[in-house]
Design a protein around this motif. Structure first.
Motif, PDB file in Angstrom:
ATOM      1  N   THR A   1       0.855  -1.183   0.000  1.00 50.62           N
ATOM      2  CA  THR A   1       0.000   0.000   0.000  1.00 50.62           C
ATOM      3  C   THR A   1       0.887   1.228   0.000  1.00 50.62           C
ATOM      4  O   THR A   1       1.961   1.216   0.610  1.00 50.62           O
ATOM      5  CB  THR A   1      -0.952   0.031   1.215  1.00 50.62           C
ATOM      6  N   THR A   2       0.436   2.245  -0.684  1.00 57.94           N
ATOM      7  CA  THR A   2       1.154   3.522  -0.649  1.00 57.94           C
ATOM      8  C   THR A   2       0.436   4.414   0.354  1.00 57.94           C
ATOM      9  O   THR A   2      -0.769   4.655   0.222  1.00 57.94           O
ATOM     10  CB  THR A   2       1.179   4.171  -2.041  1.00 57.94           C
ATOM     11  N   VAL A   3       1.185   4.856   1.360  1.00 59.38           N
ATOM     12  CA  VAL A   3       0.594   5.617   2.453  1.00 59.38           C
ATOM     13  C   VAL A   3       0.679   7.110   2.157  1.00 59.38           C
ATOM     14  O   VAL A   3       1.765   7.623   1.869  1.00 59.38           O
ATOM     15  CB  VAL A   3       1.308   5.287   3.782  1.00 59.38           C
ATOM     16  N   TYR A   4      -0.477   7.768   2.223  1.00 60.97           N
ATOM     17  CA  TYR A   4      -0.537   9.217   1.989  1.00 60.97           C
ATOM     18  C   TYR A   4      -0.747   9.994   3.280  1.00 60.97           C
ATOM     19  O   TYR A   4      -0.370  11.154   3.378  1.00 60.97           O
ATOM     20  CB  TYR A   4      -1.645   9.547   0.970  1.00 60.97           C
ATOM     21  N   ARG A   5      -1.425   9.368   4.255  1.00 58.24           N
ATOM     22  CA  ARG A   5      -1.584  10.021   5.552  1.00 58.24           C
ATOM     23  C   ARG A   5      -0.655   9.303   6.522  1.00 58.24           C
ATOM     24  O   ARG A   5      -0.897   8.163   6.878  1.00 58.24           O
ATOM     25  CB  ARG A   5      -3.030   9.926   6.053  1.00 58.24           C
TER      26      ARG A   5
ATOM     27  N   VAL B   1       1.437   7.736   9.606  1.00 62.27           N
ATOM     28  CA  VAL B   1       0.947   7.203  10.874  1.00 62.27           C
ATOM     29  C   VAL B   1       1.200   8.201  11.994  1.00 62.27           C
ATOM     30  O   VAL B   1       0.377   8.353  12.894  1.00 62.27           O
ATOM     31  CB  VAL B   1       1.569   5.818  11.159  1.00 62.27           C
ATOM     32  N   THR B   2       2.350   8.862  11.965  1.00 62.55           N
ATOM     33  CA  THR B   2       2.648   9.953  12.908  1.00 62.55           C
ATOM     34  C   THR B   2       3.422  11.012  12.133  1.00 62.55           C
ATOM     35  O   THR B   2       3.905  10.759  11.025  1.00 62.55           O
ATOM     36  CB  THR B   2       3.538   9.476  14.084  1.00 62.55           C
TER      37      THR B   2
ATOM     38  N   PHE C   1       6.730  10.383  10.311  1.00 62.40           N
ATOM     39  CA  PHE C   1       6.797   9.791   8.971  1.00 62.40           C
ATOM     40  C   PHE C   1       6.332  10.772   7.889  1.00 62.40           C
ATOM     41  O   PHE C   1       6.262  10.393   6.722  1.00 62.40           O
ATOM     42  CB  PHE C   1       5.947   8.512   8.918  1.00 62.40           C
TER      43      PHE C   1
ATOM     44  N   TYR D   1       4.878   6.824   1.060  1.00 65.07           N
ATOM     45  CA  TYR D   1       5.812   5.710   1.215  1.00 65.07           C
ATOM     46  C   TYR D   1       5.065   4.387   1.085  1.00 65.07           C
ATOM     47  O   TYR D   1       3.856   4.324   1.312  1.00 65.07           O
ATOM     48  CB  TYR D   1       6.571   5.791   2.547  1.00 65.07           C
TER      49      TYR D   1
ATOM     50  N   VAL E   1       4.326   0.690   2.228  1.00 68.94           N
ATOM     51  CA  VAL E   1       4.376  -0.382   3.225  1.00 68.94           C
ATOM     52  C   VAL E   1       3.986  -1.664   2.493  1.00 68.94           C
ATOM     53  O   VAL E   1       3.016  -1.659   1.719  1.00 68.94           O
ATOM     54  CB  VAL E   1       3.399  -0.113   4.386  1.00 68.94           C
TER      55      VAL E   1
END
Ligand SMILES: [Zn+2]
Lengths: 136, 389
Positions: free
Chosen positions: A70-74, A76-77, A80, A86, A88
């Motif tokens: 998955t490409t993270v746009y929001r 986690v903290t 990051f 990025y 995951v």
């Protein structure tokens, strides 16, 4: 708002220290059972296949395929936030075990299930290098 | 082994106000839910001899259930706190039913609440929940909770051709139902395009594929089927219950596309002597849209891999083949954290009592409720009915 936590730097335990010691040398080590040959990750006291306690540390080839991603746009903290977007991912090592990781060194849109990847290391501190994967 | 089928009933059920509830603390929400459930059952606190609570993120106590008992000044002989997310509610009902059936206690109050939104702030709530990941082998990679579920969604899309539009259809159905529920936190109807155009959080999941961060509480009262007839309202009977537990960390999951909901469901159906075709309404854990699709498959409502196609065309909406989450679920009704699935139970009870007004499923006789906790880690299914037999 008060400062949020920094990136979670792994704290090795008695059980995981050999893993992180190897990462520090930019090698990926996993456990193998001396009795049945089963590879496992994360490290454990016993072989999960045959319950033998003869589990030994071996060097992984560091080759894997992407199981999902998955490409993270929001982030986690906020720690990051600079990394967004990025990737995951979960990868399956050539030896069998699966692990969570980041896919780095390529456009997130190019990452796909079944993609062949190779371990690489991200040096976080003098003690901790985090294994990540990049396209072969 | 003696079966729990029809031996235990829910005789009281209530929700506090939910959504944004800044004027009540977490502890007050637990107690308010309890008071409302006692009133619904027509009993006093002195009739309670068993108490179970979920943990609170905002006001934690080492002995939380004892804290609530102390606050309410009740003195149970069965008292426990359980701290394991969305599967907890149904699993502790399984425990409570066993305790009642074996005579450990007679009348159990289960109260669950938290105020994740007002007590923590949205950002702090999201950060607190992210500690779910493995400290050494997951969290260093920065997976947000939606990211964990995005891994499941991506694997399902790759294997079965499930689409973002199909994921969105789940959120649309839940919001449609919430629009008919004056208690729900989010009531403005949405479309598939609204979901697809909402902010991308962790591809393929958009903001509207994700559940809410809320305040709120719910409580129920359970007793034996024999005693159940003495309460104010018509009892709702537990016909089947089953659990499945597959992992703690999703990176250790045996499968990303099939979950232990399968075992939980099979065990619940076997106890009840019922199957998916017998279910009139289903309240399914919906922290993220792909979870509902996987549950519909694993619980036997459609063949494996067909979940995406199953949710199309209004099949899961009121008036459809299998209405789900008639209160609006975690995506539109409320999601205060650990209590999440208890709102599915209170809604199922209201459906079986014909108390749901415009969102009532006509002639609902049998309800199915499913809860899951962790990242598809721990599952419990329950089948409830209007009649004990
Ligand atoms: Zn072995």
């Amino acid at each position: 708002m008060a400062a949020l936590s920094p990136k979670p730097i792994p704290v090795p335990t008695r059980e995981t220290k050999p893993y992180w010691d190897a990462c520090k040398k930019h090698e990926l080590h996993i456990q193998q059972c001396a009795d049945c040959g089963h590879h496992q990750f994360y490290p454990r006291l016993y072989c999960t296949k045959c319950m033998s306690d003869k589990v030994e540390w071996v060097k992984s080839l560091g080759r894997a395929t992407v199981l999902s991603h998955t490409t993270v746009y929001r982030p986690v903290t906020q720690a990051f936030a600079a990394d967004v977007p990025y990737v995951v991912a979960m990868v399956t090592l050539a030896e069998g075990p699966q692990m969570m990781t980041n896919i780095v060194g390529c456009d997130p849109e190019k990452v796909h299930i079944g993609m062949a990847v190779q371990v690489t290391f991200d040096d976080w501190t003098e003690e901790i290098s985090v294994p990540k994967f990049k396209p072969v | 082994m003696e079966s729990l089928r029809g031996k235990v009933a829910i005789v009281g059920a209530a929700d506090t106000e939910v959504g944004v509830v800044p004027h009540l603390s977490a502890t007050q929400l637990y107690v308010k839910g309890a008071k409302l459930a006692l009133e619904d059952a027509g009993i006093t606190k002195d009739d309670i001899d068993g108490l179970i609570t979920c943990a609170s993120w905002v006001e934690p106590y080492m002995y939380h259930a004892e804290m609530i008992a102390e606050y309410m000044q009740i003195f149970p002989r069965y008292c426990l706190n359980v701290a394991t997310g969305g599967g907890t509610t149904l699993a502790i009902m399984h425990h409570a039913a066993s305790a009642i059936a074996t005579g450990v206690c007679n009348t159990v109050l289960i109260t669950m609440a938290d105020n994740m939104l007002s007590g923590l702030s949205r950002d702090r709530a999201i950060e607190a929940m992210s500690t779910a990941g493995h400290a050494q082998f997951e969290r260093p990679y920065g997976p947000p909770i939606p990211g964990f579920y995005a891994l499941l969604a991506q694997a399902h899309m790759h294997k079965y051709g499930t689409t973002s539009e199909q994921l969105a259809a789940v959120a649309v159905a839940c919001r449609k139902h919430a629009s008919l529920n004056p208690a729900a936190q989010m009531r403005q109807p949405i479309t598939i395009d609204d979901v697809l155009n909402s902010k991308l959080i962790a591809q393929p999941l958009h903001l509207l594929d994700c559940s809410l961060v809320s305040d709120g509480g719910a409580a129920i009262i359970m007793t034996s089927a024999e005693r159940a007839k003495d309460f104010k309202k018509k009892p709702v009977y537990m016909l089947g219950v089953g659990e499945g537990h597959s992992h703690e960390h999703v990176s250790q999951a045996q499968s990303l596309t099939t979950s232990a909901a399968k075992e939980a469901g099979e065990r619940a159906y076997a106890m009840a002597g019922l199957g998916p075709k017998d279910i009139d309404v289903a309240e399914l854990y919906d922290c993220f849209t792909p979870v509902v699709i996987i549950e519909l498959e694993d619980l036997g409502f459609c063949p494996k891999g067909e979940g995406g196609r199953f949710v199309e065309g209004g099949r899961i909406e009121l008036g459809g083949e299998l209405p789900i989450n008639t209160h609006g679920g975690l995506m539109s009704h409320c999601h205060p954290g650990h209590p999440g699935s208890l709102f599915s139970i209170t809604e199922a009870v209201r459906q079986l009592r014909d108390e749901c007004g415009p969102r009532q499923v006509a002639d609902a006789e049998i309800a199915f409720v499913h809860g899951q906790g962790g990242i598809m880690s721990t599952h419990c299914s329950m089948i409830l009915g209007k009649e004990a037999n």
